[in-house]
Design an enzyme around this catalytic site. Structure first.
Site, PDB file in Angstrom:
ATOM      1  N   TRP A  26      82.550  58.087 -35.397  1.00 40.85           N
ATOM      2  CA  TRP A  26      83.080  56.728 -35.274  1.00 40.85           C
ATOM      3  C   TRP A  26      83.832  56.334 -36.538  1.00 40.85           C
ATOM      4  CZ3 TRP A  26      82.808  52.880 -31.518  1.00 40.85           C
ATOM      5  CH2 TRP A  26      82.096  53.211 -30.362  1.00 40.85           C
ATOM      6  N   THR A  58      76.327  57.732 -36.121  1.00 43.21           N
ATOM      7  CA  THR A  58      75.350  57.721 -37.206  1.00 43.21           C
ATOM      8  C   THR A  58      73.936  57.933 -36.682  1.00 43.21           C
ATOM      9  OG1 THR A  58      76.786  56.337 -38.547  1.00 43.21           O
ATOM     10  CG2 THR A  58      74.446  56.296 -39.088  1.00 43.21           C
ATOM     11  N   VAL A  81      78.946  55.669 -40.848  1.00 39.78           N
ATOM     12  CA  VAL A  81      79.304  54.281 -41.127  1.00 39.78           C
ATOM     13  C   VAL A  81      78.886  53.430 -39.936  1.00 39.78           C
ATOM     14  CG1 VAL A  81      81.689  54.545 -40.295  1.00 39.78           C
ATOM     15  CG2 VAL A  81      81.121  52.668 -41.836  1.00 39.78           C
ATOM     16  N   VAL A  82      78.242  52.307 -40.259  1.00 35.85           N
ATOM     17  CA  VAL A  82      77.870  51.337 -39.246  1.00 35.85           C
ATOM     18  C   VAL A  82      78.405  49.993 -39.735  1.00 35.85           C
ATOM     19  CG1 VAL A  82      76.002  50.356 -37.875  1.00 35.85           C
ATOM     20  CG2 VAL A  82      75.745  52.646 -38.845  1.00 35.85           C
ATOM     21  N   ILE A  83      79.199  49.360 -38.880  1.00 36.04           N
ATOM     22  CA  ILE A  83      79.802  48.072 -39.248  1.00 36.04           C
ATOM     23  C   ILE A  83      79.164  46.979 -38.396  1.00 36.04           C
ATOM     24  CG2 ILE A  83      81.946  46.744 -39.343  1.00 36.04           C
ATOM     25  CD1 ILE A  83      83.367  49.447 -39.891  1.00 36.04           C
ATOM     26  N   GLY A  86      78.190  41.605 -33.543  1.00 38.29           N
ATOM     27  CA  GLY A  86      77.538  40.373 -33.125  1.00 38.29           C
ATOM     28  C   GLY A  86      76.191  40.567 -32.460  1.00 38.29           C
ATOM     29  N   HIS A  89      72.390  45.639 -32.673  1.00 41.85           N
ATOM     30  CA  HIS A  89      72.668  47.082 -32.671  1.00 41.85           C
ATOM     31  C   HIS A  89      72.793  47.616 -34.103  1.00 41.85           C
ATOM     32  CE1 HIS A  89      74.302  50.883 -31.202  1.00 41.85           C
ATOM     33  NE2 HIS A  89      75.276  50.754 -32.095  1.00 41.85           N
ATOM     34  N   ARG A 128      84.846  51.931 -49.780  1.00 35.93           N
ATOM     35  CA  ARG A 128      83.821  52.877 -50.231  1.00 35.93           C
ATOM     36  C   ARG A 128      84.081  54.304 -49.755  1.00 35.93           C
ATOM     37  NH1 ARG A 128      82.232  47.915 -49.841  1.00 35.93           N
ATOM     38  NH2 ARG A 128      80.553  47.089 -51.132  1.00 35.93           N
TER      39      ARG A 128
END
Length: 159
Positions: A26, A58, A81-83, A86, A89, A128
């Site tokens: 992702w 991830t 990476v986890v963004i 809303g 999750h 990052r």
């Protein structure tokens, strides 16, 4: 920026170590930057042909890291990476990945470089990712941490 106070690591000859990078798929731009940073670090440490494995996301990092540990790798670098969105999750995936990778590391006494970005925005992740213009290179940092820990463990085993 969160990188303040980070330890400095001087590359050494780690060419005798069997190292794998497992990376989520992702957020392609961020992930490609993290993988490139890991590969730069591995080259600086004398590891020219690491195993690089891509997984869907991830959440899938721990199971592949466990399989690599069982296959005899000396260290694994886990990149993801986890963004935040809303829904909850974000919390579930971040917690599962962190707990799972920690469990792999402790169970197998094998370093797992933790290069999982947990960001509120995509811009934070890009900052990052070790890309041109990024302020941090978490792919490099996670790799250096795994290799430096492998060195410590080797020293302990030689005692």
């Amino acid at each position: 920026m969160s990188g303040a106070g980070a330890p400095t690591s001087q590359p050494y000859d780690a060419s005798g170590l069997k190292v794998a990078v497992v990376a989520a798929s992702w957020h392609t731009q961020v992930m490609d930057g993290l993988v490139a940073g890991a590969e730069r670090a591995l080259a600086a440490y004398g590891i020219s042909e690491p195993e690089v494995i891509r997984v869907p996301g991830t959440f899938e990092l721990p199971v592949v890291a466990a399989a690599l540990a069982q296959a005899g790798y000396d260290a694994v670098v886990a990149l993801g990476v986890v963004i935040r969105g809303g829904t909850p999750h974000f919390d579930y995936v971040c917690s599962a990945a962190t707990d799972g990778l920690t469990q792999v590391s402790v169970t197998h006494a094998m370093p797992v470089g933790f290069g999982v970005l947990t960001c509120d925005t995509e811009q934070q992740a890009l900052e990052r990712a070790g890309l041109e213009g990024s302020v941090e290179d978490k792919g490099w940092e996670a790799t250096a941490a795994a290799l430096d820990t492998a060195r410590v463990l080797t020293g302990l085993r030689d005692v």
